[in-house]
Design a protein around this motif. Structure first.
Motif, mmCIF file in Angstrom:
data_model
loop_
_atom_site.group_PDB
_atom_site.id
_atom_site.type_symbol
_atom_site.label_atom_id
_atom_site.label_comp_id
_atom_site.label_asym_id
_atom_site.label_seq_id
_atom_site.Cartn_x
_atom_site.Cartn_y
_atom_site.Cartn_z
ATOM 1 N N ARG A 65 23.573 51.717 57.712
ATOM 2 C CA ARG A 65 22.722 51.408 56.756
ATOM 3 C C ARG A 65 21.338 51.367 56.794
ATOM 4 O O ARG A 65 20.655 51.862 55.847
ATOM 5 N N LEU A 66 21.024 51.532 58.049
ATOM 6 C CA LEU A 66 19.416 51.451 58.361
ATOM 7 C C LEU A 66 19.119 52.943 58.202
ATOM 8 O O LEU A 66 17.933 53.084 57.553
ATOM 9 N N LYS A 67 19.866 53.858 58.587
ATOM 10 C CA LYS A 67 19.594 55.524 58.355
ATOM 11 C C LYS A 67 19.586 55.515 56.930
ATOM 12 O O LYS A 67 18.732 56.417 56.526
ATOM 13 N N VAL A 68 20.358 55.197 56.165
ATOM 14 C CA VAL A 68 20.335 55.273 54.602
ATOM 15 C C VAL A 68 19.107 54.744 54.118
ATOM 16 O O VAL A 68 18.322 55.510 53.349
ATOM 17 N N VAL A 83 20.151 66.388 44.955
ATOM 18 C CA VAL A 83 20.343 66.105 43.571
ATOM 19 C C VAL A 83 21.588 67.137 43.391
ATOM 20 O O VAL A 83 22.554 66.714 42.817
ATOM 21 N N THR A 84 21.407 68.262 43.664
ATOM 22 C CA THR A 84 22.374 69.333 43.232
ATOM 23 C C THR A 84 23.633 69.107 44.034
ATOM 24 O O THR A 84 24.548 69.204 43.319
ATOM 25 N N GLU A 85 23.354 68.744 45.291
ATOM 26 C CA GLU A 85 24.702 68.659 46.352
ATOM 27 C C GLU A 85 25.476 67.554 45.616
ATOM 28 O O GLU A 85 26.597 67.505 45.569
ATOM 29 N N PHE A 86 24.804 66.522 45.431
ATOM 30 C CA PHE A 86 25.260 65.135 44.896
ATOM 31 C C PHE A 86 26.055 65.500 43.745
ATOM 32 O O PHE A 86 27.195 64.734 43.444
ATOM 33 N N GLU A 87 25.356 66.050 42.769
ATOM 34 C CA GLU A 87 26.056 66.167 41.473
ATOM 35 C C GLU A 87 27.214 66.997 41.548
ATOM 36 O O GLU A 87 28.372 66.681 40.796
ATOM 37 N N THR A 88 27.410 67.921 42.191
ATOM 38 C CA THR A 88 28.516 68.810 42.723
ATOM 39 C C THR A 88 29.597 68.014 43.034
ATOM 40 O O THR A 88 30.949 68.185 42.724
ATOM 41 N N PHE A 89 29.304 67.403 44.270
ATOM 42 C CA PHE A 89 30.338 66.380 44.878
ATOM 43 C C PHE A 89 30.990 65.469 43.710
ATOM 44 O O PHE A 89 32.033 65.357 43.604
ATOM 45 N N LYS A 90 29.829 64.714 42.896
ATOM 46 C CA LYS A 90 30.224 63.657 42.053
ATOM 47 C C LYS A 90 31.296 64.326 40.907
ATOM 48 O O LYS A 90 32.290 63.544 40.495
ATOM 49 N N LYS A 91 30.843 65.354 40.526
ATOM 50 C CA LYS A 91 31.695 66.160 39.441
ATOM 51 C C LYS A 91 33.217 66.226 39.899
ATOM 52 O O LYS A 91 34.048 66.158 39.193
ATOM 53 N N ASP A 92 33.186 66.649 41.093
ATOM 54 C CA ASP A 92 34.571 66.804 41.556
ATOM 55 C C ASP A 92 35.544 65.307 42.067
ATOM 56 O O ASP A 92 36.517 65.344 41.752
ATOM 57 N N ILE A 93 34.446 64.493 42.423
ATOM 58 C CA ILE A 93 35.279 63.233 42.800
ATOM 59 C C ILE A 93 35.594 62.298 41.452
ATOM 60 O O ILE A 93 36.854 61.758 41.640
ATOM 61 N N LYS A 94 34.729 62.605 40.493
ATOM 62 C CA LYS A 94 35.234 61.601 39.202
ATOM 63 C C LYS A 94 36.295 62.334 38.378
ATOM 64 O O LYS A 94 37.063 61.601 37.762
ATOM 65 N N ARG A 472 29.530 55.980 46.435
ATOM 66 C CA ARG A 472 28.613 55.617 47.430
ATOM 67 C C ARG A 472 28.916 56.244 48.663
ATOM 68 O O ARG A 472 27.848 56.689 49.212
ATOM 69 N N GLU A 473 29.949 56.470 49.071
ATOM 70 C CA GLU A 473 30.262 57.028 50.530
ATOM 71 C C GLU A 473 29.901 58.422 50.478
ATOM 72 O O GLU A 473 29.047 58.800 51.387
ATOM 73 N N TYR A 474 30.076 59.155 49.582
ATOM 74 C CA TYR A 474 29.647 60.727 49.580
ATOM 75 C C TYR A 474 28.043 60.675 49.623
ATOM 76 O O TYR A 474 27.380 61.348 49.784
ATOM 77 N N ARG A 475 27.370 60.068 48.235
ATOM 78 C CA ARG A 475 25.823 59.881 48.235
ATOM 79 C C ARG A 475 25.422 59.544 49.387
ATOM 80 O O ARG A 475 24.267 60.259 50.005
ATOM 81 N N ASN A 476 25.699 58.527 50.341
ATOM 82 C CA ASN A 476 25.016 58.131 51.546
ATOM 83 C C ASN A 476 25.460 58.989 52.679
ATOM 84 O O ASN A 476 24.620 59.179 53.457
ATOM 85 N N GLY A 477 26.737 59.666 52.747
ATOM 86 C CA GLY A 477 26.955 60.420 53.635
ATOM 87 C C GLY A 477 26.096 61.733 53.597
ATOM 88 O O GLY A 477 25.674 62.409 54.574
ATOM 89 N N ILE A 478 25.578 62.325 52.352
ATOM 90 C CA ILE A 478 24.820 63.539 52.114
ATOM 91 C C ILE A 478 23.401 62.832 52.731
ATOM 92 O O ILE A 478 22.816 63.566 53.404
#
Length: 655
Positions: A65-68, A83-94, A472-478
């Protein structure tokens, strides 16, 4: 206004009690509990952890969490790449969580269920005239009702199809469509046909082709798919005599196939006029009911034994002889799911699903639309003789009318003024190309769809714990990956001066233990065992010994043995550490395999050069940089731990 991403870092926690605070920013217990319980069922004793593992996991979570936090402070979450990478991941996740997915899944299962049987139907089609007006529509509707009335009075359905149907094939088949299954007819037609009892006539069914009356003739279990090969002798519709010639030729071919010495592939190659299949024995792809012309299909499915050959069969293409190659049942749902989904998304069902989704969203999120304002803006969009203005001109006209700040639509959570629609048009005009004749409606519909989709996503994030944690996991992971790549991994690879300095400070970590150069020969075959034994026992180890023995013995028997030669650390080699290396030649049995070892002189323990240990050095240097980063982050961002919440989670996860 709706432009994409609801805040997903720490919004809408299920509890207001924090677990840790990093520079006063709270991190909630549910996140740590999610991380620590992944792939575990903490209700079961075997999946619980011990105190040591709990403390290690908690410390790693704090560091994570410090790194995030630092990545956010550096603005990595605002970069275009993120933003591009996260939106792509989010589209698939949801996707699995959306209303649309549940409706799609329902359609897929319905189609697969219908595929378990095939149905036979006849129909009568009455089409609308081109550019039909209201009077034309009334006339078509009246006509189909009259025909239905005639059927109810006892007139023959197929004769009425021959007399009235606008389907060109009715002249030859009197409306008989043969057998078909799910996804082979347009959706409204399929729905109506599958809903009938045998002999029942449908109400008028409207499709893109016009109005249909449908009569269900029969239904039976789906026989699955067949694979056949065939011989084709073509006929020419323009040449009346070609049919007689083809009939005589196919009869001769059939007689040839009855001869004991005849071979199917040779006859196909010699006589078939299907250029696409004659070179591979006449083989054509697997097919099921309703996928091929009825005459061919009926003959193919009537064959029961593999290798059985049909009598000559006439189709619109000519005359065929068909041989059965294989049969298979309808594949399991798991194998069919992707194909069925692809078909559904390509036909009218996709539009129907989207309409149902929007209807459900409208109700769920209490959509309100300002109909009077909508009409005013629509009128502005139609000015200049009905031609749509450019987006900029349209925006200026709306502004001049004083409508920018007027409420246009609202949901249970948000409100949107006209300026939000115009801003949406500005941001999306490169991605959406509306029909010029339907300028405003196209943009308004897309805006409405976006508002409702984002309301659903926000609802998911607030009320679906699994979805919230995944996002949250994918966002913070990226973010974590990008931070570590910039400050640790890539830096360690490229910082040659830092590598040298680290190596010089930690030379004691990079030491060879006692080593020996050796050749290890593992025999795969027992022949020439004595020759190889004599050869090695009389040879001294040298750098080219591996090549020498391979050249001597593997020319004629390449699988005789495998050999490797290197300088080995004795204590780390399973074979060498057991030998008396004062002798240079050894022979041992290892799991029933003869192994010869030829060793050279011992090399005393000593330091490794930087190049010899570069891989390990870079790994260690990366760990050093990460430790330094964590230490600096702990100084930069004060960490507060809620011991009460930590203990509560401890009671849940520790045995």
């Amino acid at each position: 206004m709706p432009v994409g991403t609801p805040e997903v870092s720490d919004a809408a926690p299920p509890s207001e009690t924090f677990l840790i605070k990093i520079d006063q920013d709270p991190v909630f217990p549910d996140e740590f509990l999610y991380v620590i319980s992944k792939n575990r069922d903490l209700r079961k004793v075997p999946d619980k952890i011990d105190e040591k593992e709990f403390e290690e996991s908690f410390n790693l979570f704090v560091n994570y969490r410090l790194k995030v936090k630092h990545a956010e402070e550096l603005g990595l979450d605002r970069s275009e790449e993120f933003v591009t990478e996260f939106e792509t991941f989010k589209k698939d996740i949801k996707k699995p969580y959306l209303l649309e997915n549940s409706l799609e899944e329902g359609e897929i299962k319905k189609a697969y269920s219908r595929m378990q049987e095939v149905i036979k139907a006849s129909h009568i089609l009455i089409q609308f005239p081109e550019n039909a007006n209201k009077e034309d529509s009334i006339a078509v509707s009246s006509m189909i009702e009259k025909i239905r009335s005639d059927v109810e009075k006892g007139e023959d359905f197929n004769e009425l199809a021959y007399k009235y149907s606008d389907d060109p094939s009715a002249e030859s088949n009197k409306g008989d469509l043969g057998y078909f299954t799910a996804l082979q007819m347009v959706s409204p037609f399929e729905d109506a046909a599958y809903g009938l009892e045998i002999g029942e006539i449908s109400d008028p069914v409207l499709t893109d082709f016009g109005y249909h009356l449908i009569k269900l003739e029969s239904r039976k279990p789906n026989p699955g798919e067949v694979r056949v090969s065939h011989i084709l002798v073509r006929t020419d519709p323009e040449d009346p005599s070609s049919e007689d010639r083809a009939k005589r030729k196919i009869a001769g071919i059939y007689d040839e196939l009855q001869k004991e010495e005849s071979r199917w592939e040779d006859v196909v190659s010699m006589f078939s006029e299907d250029q696409g299949s004659k070179s591979n024995g006449g083989l054509i792809p697997w097919f099921g009911v309703g996928a091929i012309v009825p005459e061919f299909e009926n003959a193919a499915f009537s064959l029961t034994e593999i290798g059985e050959i049909s009598n000559p069969v006439k189709t619109p293409f000519g005359f065929h002889i068909i041989r059965l190659e294989d049969r298979r049942p309808i594949p399991p749902y798991e194998e069919m799911e992707a194909m069925i989904k692809s078909k559904i998304l390509r036909d009218s069902r996709s539009s129907l699903i989207r309409s149902q989704v929007m209807a459900m969203q409208r109700a769920k999120y209490q959509l309100w639309e300002n109909d009077i304002l909508y009409q005013k803006i629509k009128t502005i969009a139609r000015e200049n003789g009905g031609a749509a203005p450019s987006p900029d001109n349209f925006k200026q006209k709306v502004k001049e009318a004083g409508l920018l700040d007027v409420l246009l639509i609202k949901t249970s959570e948000e409100s949107f003024a006209v300026k939000d629609l115009l801003d949406f048009i500005d941001t999306q005009k490169k991605n959406i190309k509306p029909d010029p004749g339907n300028f405003f409606q196209a943009w308004y519909d897309k805006f409405l769809e976006t508002v409702l989709d984002e309301a659903e996503e926000k609802d998911l994030y607030q009320n679906n714990d699994e979805f919230r944690q995944l996002i949250r996991e994918y966002r913070n992971g990226i973010l974590l990956f990008n931070l570590m790549n910039d400050l640790v991994w890539q830096k360690a690879l490229e910082d040659s001066l830092g590598q040298i300095e680290y190596y010089e400070r930690h030379r004691d970590r990079y030491q060879w233990t006692e080593r020996v150069p050796a050749l290890v020969v593992k025999m795969n075959q027992e022949k020439q065992l004595d020759k190889i034994r004599r050869f090695l026992s009389k040879t001294r180890f040298s750098d080219g010994i591996k090549e020498k023995i391979e050249e001597e013995f593997l020319q004629d028997s390449p699988l005789l043995f495998s050999a490797e030669s290197n300088v080995y650390e004795i204590s780390k080699h399973d074979i060498l550490k057991r030998l008396d290396l004062s002798n240079s030649f050894h022979e041992i049995q290892l799991e029933g395999q003869t192994v010869f070892i030829l060793s050279g002189g011992l090399i005393a323990a000593g330091p490794k050069s930087l190049e010899e240990t570069k891989g390990k050095l870079i790994q260690d240097y990366q760990q050093f940089l990460e430790n330094e980063l964590i230490a600096s982050l702990k100084e930069r961002y004060p960490v507060e731990i809620n011991e009460e919440e930590k203990n509560r989670i401890y009671q849940i996860v520790v045995e």
